[in-house]
Every structure is written in structure tokens, then in C-alpha cells.
Scaffold this motif. Structure first.
Motif, PDB file in Angstrom:
ATOM      1  N   GLY A   1       0.703  -1.316   0.073  1.00 47.51           N
ATOM      2  CA  GLY A   1      -0.052  -0.166  -0.016  1.00 47.51           C
ATOM      3  C   GLY A   1       0.907   1.236  -0.132  1.00 47.51           C
ATOM      4  N   GLU A   2       0.322   2.351   0.418  1.00 47.93           N
ATOM      5  CA  GLU A   2       0.963   3.566   0.335  1.00 47.93           C
ATOM      6  C   GLU A   2       1.539   3.735   1.916  1.00 47.93           C
ATOM      7  OE1 GLU A   2      -0.387   7.608  -1.676  1.00 47.93           O
ATOM      8  OE2 GLU A   2      -2.087   6.693  -0.905  1.00 47.93           O
ATOM      9  N   PHE A   3       2.721   4.104   1.923  1.00 49.65           N
ATOM     10  CA  PHE A   3       3.337   4.265   3.220  1.00 49.65           C
ATOM     11  C   PHE A   3       4.431   5.410   3.218  1.00 49.65           C
ATOM     12  CE2 PHE A   3       1.930  -0.168   3.042  1.00 49.65           C
ATOM     13  CZ  PHE A   3       1.228  -0.339   4.483  1.00 49.65           C
ATOM     14  N   ILE A   4       4.745   5.838   4.677  1.00 50.70           N
ATOM     15  CA  ILE A   4       6.096   6.723   4.679  1.00 50.70           C
ATOM     16  C   ILE A   4       6.857   5.903   5.714  1.00 50.70           C
ATOM     17  CG2 ILE A   4       6.567   8.917   5.466  1.00 50.70           C
ATOM     18  CD1 ILE A   4       3.399   9.377   5.546  1.00 50.70           C
ATOM     19  N   LEU A   5       8.221   6.001   5.027  1.00 51.92           N
ATOM     20  CA  LEU A   5       9.315   5.111   5.970  1.00 51.92           C
ATOM     21  C   LEU A   5      10.101   6.327   6.651  1.00 51.92           C
ATOM     22  CD1 LEU A   5      10.198   2.471   3.233  1.00 51.92           C
ATOM     23  CD2 LEU A   5       8.671   2.507   5.163  1.00 51.92           C
TER      24      LEU A   5
END
Length: 403
Positions: free
Chosen positions: A71-75
Motif C-alpha cells: 500500500g501507500e506508506f511513509i518510511l
């Protein structure tokens, strides 16, 4: 409080949100959920190669089979960040595998946008929140309590997120172009100059067949330095005074932090004793990062630090650009580093300067090679300027469109 509210309104805004009022300041945990519990580290030897990007603190380390998140994530780097000032934060979309050196965040759908949050977190100074010494760490609960400002309107977030993602993509593309040309240049450097013990390069312009001549620089030209200038003689303006580090910045196409000068009078007085550099001469660093050349390309007067910089008085014996690029080859660089002695703080001395080996073709071939490398050099500078410009545009927009 009027003043406080003003602070929370960006200088520049998309037209349709002009009247939307202040942004909201909330803890990161209000805007996003954290999915660190799904992370799985795998040592390199056990990884099965595949098409899923495997992320660590600073980005992609490998490509593997399977995934930990989809999915869409921020690392956000947890520990081991390679740059604490521009803290590693990435937006990802699709199947990914994350090891336990990066936190995994996801915007809460109803109230926040992932791309926007990526930019907002990048905008935040993370350094004060880090704990621990060398391998500074961003603890999860501390991270979730960092204040992030965002517009309450999800649409405004989305538009901002998209704009900055486009800018980031342009910057990445430009970085790749620049890398590509730099790699091309170093590949040509190794092929268009003879290797140690060889008399012919691997790659040549048509029509040249002669063996190159092997010489030591001291046999061809004078290798020297200048009369010493004392620190008390430095001035605010006048004739440019170079230290080794100024040559290193010039080689990286960077602007030096502070430029030093000496007075025109001092320069004239000392030039009578030492002589003046002329077009085609090479100034080479002898301390710090040694063996970095600077080509004198114009007749602007310049003076430099004796002992820290070697002066090769070429006097037109070798094509200047050809001479300069010869210095960037492995052969000369290896010679310099080996002579400096391993393990010590190396210095490149006038004596070693004289013994430095060089291979020289006939003038016509020197000119062709010089022209080619000058062209590549200009191309690199051009792409570097473009990259700086894009970074500048991004910075300006961030300053005006974020609170």
C-alpha cells in the motif's frame, strides 16, 4: 490569538484554499498510524532475490521475494540514518519489504494524505528528537509525538503532496542523469589513457596509431610552490588566495565557504620572487585530499598556500585540459597515493610531484582528447546547475507553501 493564527497560514497557497484559514498543529500520531510490528529483517545471505524493494533506514538495500507491507506508506529512518540534517523520509507505494531500521507510517485516510505527510515530516527538523550516540535513534513513541502542521482540508493536502512528489521525481531523474554522465566520464578516463606499463590506450580517436611517450613530470617541466604568505597577510578582497580545500571544492563544483585574498601589493611583490601562474599550469593539492588538480584556465591573478599546493609550471608543454584530465586517471592517482605512504596522513610533495609519471601522445591527439573531456566536463556542470536549480525551486516552494 491573531498572531499565532497568522503563523499557521502559509505565504503561498493554491487559489481554491485561499480562504481556508489556519493549518492545524497536531501530533504525528493524530495524522498517521504506525505499522512497525509487520517489519521483518533478513540477513543478506538468506534473502531470496525478487522484485520487491527491501528497505532499510536510508532507502532500498536489495530486491526480494514476498513483502511485509502493501500500500501507500511513509518510511522514516529509526536508526542508522546517513544524514541527520536531511533526515531519511520516503514515500512508497505498492509491495515493499521493510527491515527494522525504518519506521512504517500510514496517513489516516479520512484526515491525512501520505504524500503530504512525507513532505511535512521531511520539513521537520528531526535531529533534536534523536537519542543515543553514534547510531542516533528515533524512538517510535517520541516520533508519534512530534508536532506536524497540516491543512484541515484533505484536498489541500493532496494537492500539496502531489506537487512535491512531482518535484522529487524531477530531482531524482536529474540526479540520475548527472550520475550517468559522471560514470561515463570515469569510464572514458580509464579507457582513453594508457594503463600502467602500456603504451597505447584501449580507446582512441580515428587516425591515431603512435605509441604514447612515458615521462616523469619533472623531466618536462618545473615543479615548485610559491613564497610563503602569512595568515596576517590575508585580506577581505584583492587577489584570490587558494588553500587545498578550495581546490577540492572547485573539483566538486561547489562554492567554497569563505574565499580568502591577499592584497594586490603583496601579490606583486611576491610574484617578482615566485613568478605568476599562467594558463595551462596545474595547481595540485599536497595535503588533505591529495592529488586533486586545478587547471589555470584564464589570466586572472591567483596566489596559493605554499607547501599545501604544488605548482606544475606547464608553460605550454602539454595541452592544459589534457594535462588536467591525465591527473584524474587511476594511474596518476594511484601513484600519488602509494607514494604518500599508506596509513599516514598522506602528503604529496614537490619531490613526488617531479617523479609523477605521465603518458603523452602527439599534440593533435592531446587536443582531441582534451576537447572531448572538456565537453563532458561542461555537460556535468550543466546538469549539476539544473539539479541545484530544481533543489532551489523545491526549497523555495517548501518555505512558502508549508507553515
Amino acid at each position: 490569538n491573531m498572531k499565532e493564527t497568522q503563523k499557521l497560514i502559509p505565504k503561498r497557497r493554491f487559489r481554491e484554499f485561499m480562504d481556508d484559514g489556519a493549518w492545524e498543529q497536531r501530533k504525528l500520531g493524530t495524522w498517521a498510524d504506525r505499522y512497525d510490528n509487520l517489519r521483518v529483517p533478513i540477513t543478506a545471505s538468506v534473502r531470496v532475490s525478487g522484485s520487491t524493494p527491501y528497505y532499510g533506514a536510508n532507502g532500498i538495500l536489495d530486491y526480494v521475494e514476498g513483502h511485509t507491507h502493501d500500500g501507500e506508506f511513509i518510511l522514516v529512518a529509526e536508526d542508522g540514518a546517513n544524514d541527520l540534517r536531511n533526515y531519511p523520509v520516503q514515500y512508497v507505494n505498492g509491495k515493499i519489504w521493510v527491515n527494522n531500521h525504518a519506521h512504517v507510517l500510514q496517513a489516516k485516510k479520512e484526515i491525512a494524505d501520505n504524500k503530504f505527510l512525507k513532505s511535512a515530516i521531511s520539513q521537520t527538523d528531526i535531529e533534536p528528537y534523536l537519542v543515543g550516540g553514534g547510531r542516533a535513534k528515533l524512538n517510535a513513541d517520541i516520533m508519534m509525538r512530534i508536532y506536524i502542521m497540516a491543512p484541515g482540508n484533505l484536498e489541500e493536502q493532496e494537492q500539496l503532496g502531489t506537487l512535491f512528489q512531482r518535484l522529487d521525481n524531477l530531482i531524482t531523474l536529474q540526479q540520475r542523469k548527472l550520475e550517468k554522465i559522471k560514470n561515463l566520464k570515469s569510464a572514458y578516463l580509464s579507457k582513453m589513457f594508457p594503463k600502467e606499463g602500456e603504451k597505447y590506450p584501449e580507446l582512441r580517436f580515428a587516425g591515431f596509431t603512435d605509441a604514447w611517450e612515458q615521462r616523469e613530470l619533472g623531466e618536462i617541466m618545473n615543479v615548485t610552490s610559491v613564497k610563503r604568505i602569512h595568515q596576517s597577510d590575508w585580506t577581505e578582497k584583492g587577489v584570490r588566495f587558494l588553500r587545498a580545500r578550495d581546490i577540492v571544492s572547485a573539483a566538486k563544483n561547489e562554492k567554497p565557504n569563505e574565499q580568502l585574498y591577499i592584497s594586490k601589493e603583496k601579490y606583486d611583490e611576491y610574484s617578482v620572487l615566485s613568478g605568476k601562474v599562467s594558463i595551462g599550469d596545474l595547481l595540485v593539492t599536497g595535503v588533505g585530499t591529495i592529488g586533486i588538480p586545478l587547471l589555470i584556465r584564464n589570466s586572472e591573478p591567483v596566489y596559493f598556500k605554499d607547501g599545501n599546493i604544488l605548482w606544475f609550471q606547464n608553460d605550454g608543454k602539454i595541452d592544459g585540459e589534457f594535462f588536467f584530465h591525465s591527473f584524474r586517471t587511476r594511474r596518476i592517482q594511484d601513484f600519488i597515493n602509494e607514494s604518500a605512504g599508506i596509513g599516514t596522513v598522506g602528503t604529496y610533495t614537490i619531490e613526488t610531484g617531479k617523479k609523477t609519471p605521465i603518458s603523452i601522445p602527439k599534440t593533435a591527439e592531446q587536443t582531441q582528447i582534451a576537447g572531448f573531456f572538456k565537453y563532458l566536463g561542461n555537460l556535468i556542470t550543466l546538469h549539476q546547475r539544473k539539479l541545484e536549480k530544481l533543489n532551489g525551486i523545491k526549497q523555495a516552494y517548501l518555505n512558502e507553501m508549508f507553515v
